[in-house]
Design an enzyme around this catalytic site. Sequence first.
Site, PDB file in Angstrom:
ATOM      1  N   ASP A  47       4.315   0.735  -1.081  1.00  0.00           N
ATOM      2  CA  ASP A  47       3.814  -0.267  -0.234  1.00  0.00           C
ATOM      3  C   ASP A  47       5.185  -1.039   0.089  1.00  0.00           C
ATOM      4  O   ASP A  47       4.950  -2.174   0.935  1.00  0.00           O
ATOM      5  CB  ASP A  47       2.552  -0.902  -0.418  1.00  0.00           C
ATOM      6  CG  ASP A  47       2.514  -1.826  -1.758  1.00  0.00           C
ATOM      7  OD1 ASP A  47       3.533  -1.571  -2.349  1.00  0.00           O
ATOM      8  OD2 ASP A  47       1.462  -2.457  -2.040  1.00  0.00           O
ATOM      9  N   SER A  48       6.013  -0.926  -0.746  1.00  0.00           N
ATOM     10  CA  SER A  48       7.313  -1.766  -0.317  1.00  0.00           C
ATOM     11  C   SER A  48       7.893  -1.381   0.881  1.00  0.00           C
ATOM     12  O   SER A  48       8.613  -1.836   1.547  1.00  0.00           O
ATOM     13  CB  SER A  48       8.323  -1.239  -1.510  1.00  0.00           C
ATOM     14  OG  SER A  48       8.508  -0.056  -1.787  1.00  0.00           O
ATOM     15  N   ASP A  86       0.735   4.942  -2.033  1.00  0.00           N
ATOM     16  CA  ASP A  86       0.386   3.619  -2.562  1.00  0.00           C
ATOM     17  C   ASP A  86      -0.917   3.143  -1.743  1.00  0.00           C
ATOM     18  O   ASP A  86      -1.049   3.128  -0.479  1.00  0.00           O
ATOM     19  CB  ASP A  86       1.205   2.382  -2.399  1.00  0.00           C
ATOM     20  CG  ASP A  86       2.002   2.159  -3.614  1.00  0.00           C
ATOM     21  OD1 ASP A  86       1.480   2.404  -4.630  1.00  0.00           O
ATOM     22  OD2 ASP A  86       2.969   1.289  -3.619  1.00  0.00           O
ATOM     23  N   LYS A 115      -1.632   5.826  -5.730  1.00  0.00           N
ATOM     24  CA  LYS A 115      -1.456   4.632  -7.106  1.00  0.00           C
ATOM     25  C   LYS A 115      -2.137   3.259  -6.616  1.00  0.00           C
ATOM     26  O   LYS A 115      -2.121   3.030  -5.431  1.00  0.00           O
ATOM     27  CB  LYS A 115       0.120   4.724  -7.190  1.00  0.00           C
ATOM     28  CG  LYS A 115       0.743   3.314  -7.886  1.00  0.00           C
ATOM     29  CD  LYS A 115       2.061   3.460  -8.277  1.00  0.00           C
ATOM     30  CE  LYS A 115       2.953   2.694  -7.038  1.00  0.00           C
ATOM     31  NZ  LYS A 115       2.799   1.343  -7.092  1.00  0.00           N
ATOM     32  N   GLU A 117      -2.667  -0.839  -8.322  1.00  0.00           N
ATOM     33  CA  GLU A 117      -1.924  -1.805  -9.044  1.00  0.00           C
ATOM     34  C   GLU A 117      -3.228  -2.505  -9.724  1.00  0.00           C
ATOM     35  O   GLU A 117      -4.227  -2.789  -9.273  1.00  0.00           O
ATOM     36  CB  GLU A 117      -1.513  -2.971  -8.311  1.00  0.00           C
ATOM     37  CG  GLU A 117      -0.219  -2.377  -7.558  1.00  0.00           C
ATOM     38  CD  GLU A 117       0.531  -3.548  -6.781  1.00  0.00           C
ATOM     39  OE1 GLU A 117       0.245  -4.625  -6.646  1.00  0.00           O
ATOM     40  OE2 GLU A 117       1.626  -2.864  -6.067  1.00  0.00           O
ATOM     41  N   GLU A 185       6.043  -2.104 -14.146  1.00  0.00           N
ATOM     42  CA  GLU A 185       7.181  -2.742 -13.365  1.00  0.00           C
ATOM     43  C   GLU A 185       7.807  -4.335 -13.896  1.00  0.00           C
ATOM     44  O   GLU A 185       6.800  -5.063 -14.313  1.00  0.00           O
ATOM     45  CB  GLU A 185       6.610  -3.108 -11.916  1.00  0.00           C
ATOM     46  CG  GLU A 185       7.821  -3.800 -10.977  1.00  0.00           C
ATOM     47  CD  GLU A 185       7.298  -3.707  -9.583  1.00  0.00           C
ATOM     48  OE1 GLU A 185       6.442  -3.032  -9.181  1.00  0.00           O
ATOM     49  OE2 GLU A 185       8.127  -4.542  -8.838  1.00  0.00           O
TER      50      GLU A 185
HETATM   51  O1  KIV Z   1       5.703  -0.179  -3.884  1.00  0.00           O
HETATM   52  C1  KIV Z   1       6.631   0.416  -4.537  1.00  0.00           C
HETATM   53  O2  KIV Z   1       7.761   0.723  -4.039  1.00  0.00           O
HETATM   54  C2  KIV Z   1       6.468   0.301  -5.889  1.00  0.00           C
HETATM   55  C3  KIV Z   1       7.517   0.560  -6.834  1.00  0.00           C
HETATM   56  C4  KIV Z   1       8.592  -0.566  -6.954  1.00  0.00           C
HETATM   57  C5  KIV Z   1       7.061   0.961  -8.139  1.00  0.00           C
HETATM   58  O3  KIV Z   1       5.262   0.261  -6.383  1.00  0.00           O
END
Ligand code: KIV
Length: 267
Positions: A47-48, A86, A115, A117, A185
């Site tokens: 989600d980056s 994500d 994924k 969090e 992280e």
């Molecule tokens: O969203 C992302 O890129 C991440 C990584 C930094 C692990 O969760």
Amino acid sequence: MKKLNTRIIKKHKLKSKGHSLSMLTCYDYQTAQMFDETDLDLILVGDSVGNVVLGYETTIKVSLDEMIMFSSAVKRGAPNKFVVADLPFGTYSSLEEGITSSKKLFQASECEAVKLEGAFPYQLELIKRLVQIGIPVMGHIGLTPQSVHEMGGYYMHGKDQKKANSLLKSAKDLESAGAFAVVLECVTAPLSELITNELSIPTIGIGSGDKTDGQVLVINDLLKMGKHTPPNFCKPVADLYSLRKGLVEHYLNNFKKMEADENHLYN
Ligand code: KIV
């Protein structure tokens, strides 16, 4: 090249001593096609994408529809890779919501895993249920950017003993719940090493030292695609921002020169 699955990834720790799992983020079809032709182990549609592609201040604004769009494009470009997508903020605030969102993301994107969090009890229950349904889950603890406001910023985690114990417990809980791997992280290097030694599933670190079973980086940081300096744990291998800017400027100079020549010809 053998396509990875969660069993191979879980066994990675025991089988392939010395080979660190490589994971990079990806958000688009063409980069995914290029990754598909490399030895990269795992792709993360993080989600980056909100920060580096969409220009959002935090990852909190990223929606499920956006994640589906980007993850689908990546999966189309990298059919031979194990792609993790994500779950964005606010789409797994309860068990039922998490199941609905995960099914939607997993089914529409055709990615291999999702994924999420955190490791609160309802999230552990969610992981158990998803694994039962057939959706592999990667955990993510330490700095969890979706909780940046609750955590009070971006910083290293696990510095004091109480926090370190709690992170170790979270990592073990994620493993017991059925996560096939866990991202650490910005977790201090000694704690990351301890967690890595205590878990039988792989740990994948970012800004967490070099003793994890794998490493993940944001591709835009690794290639320095953006204007700003990447976080200090990432040493860029190129400066694509300057390179691409230079190429566009070169093109524009030629373009203007051609325009001037044509004007000269017709006047
Ligand atoms: O969203 C992302 O890129 C991440 C990584 C930094 C692990 O969760």
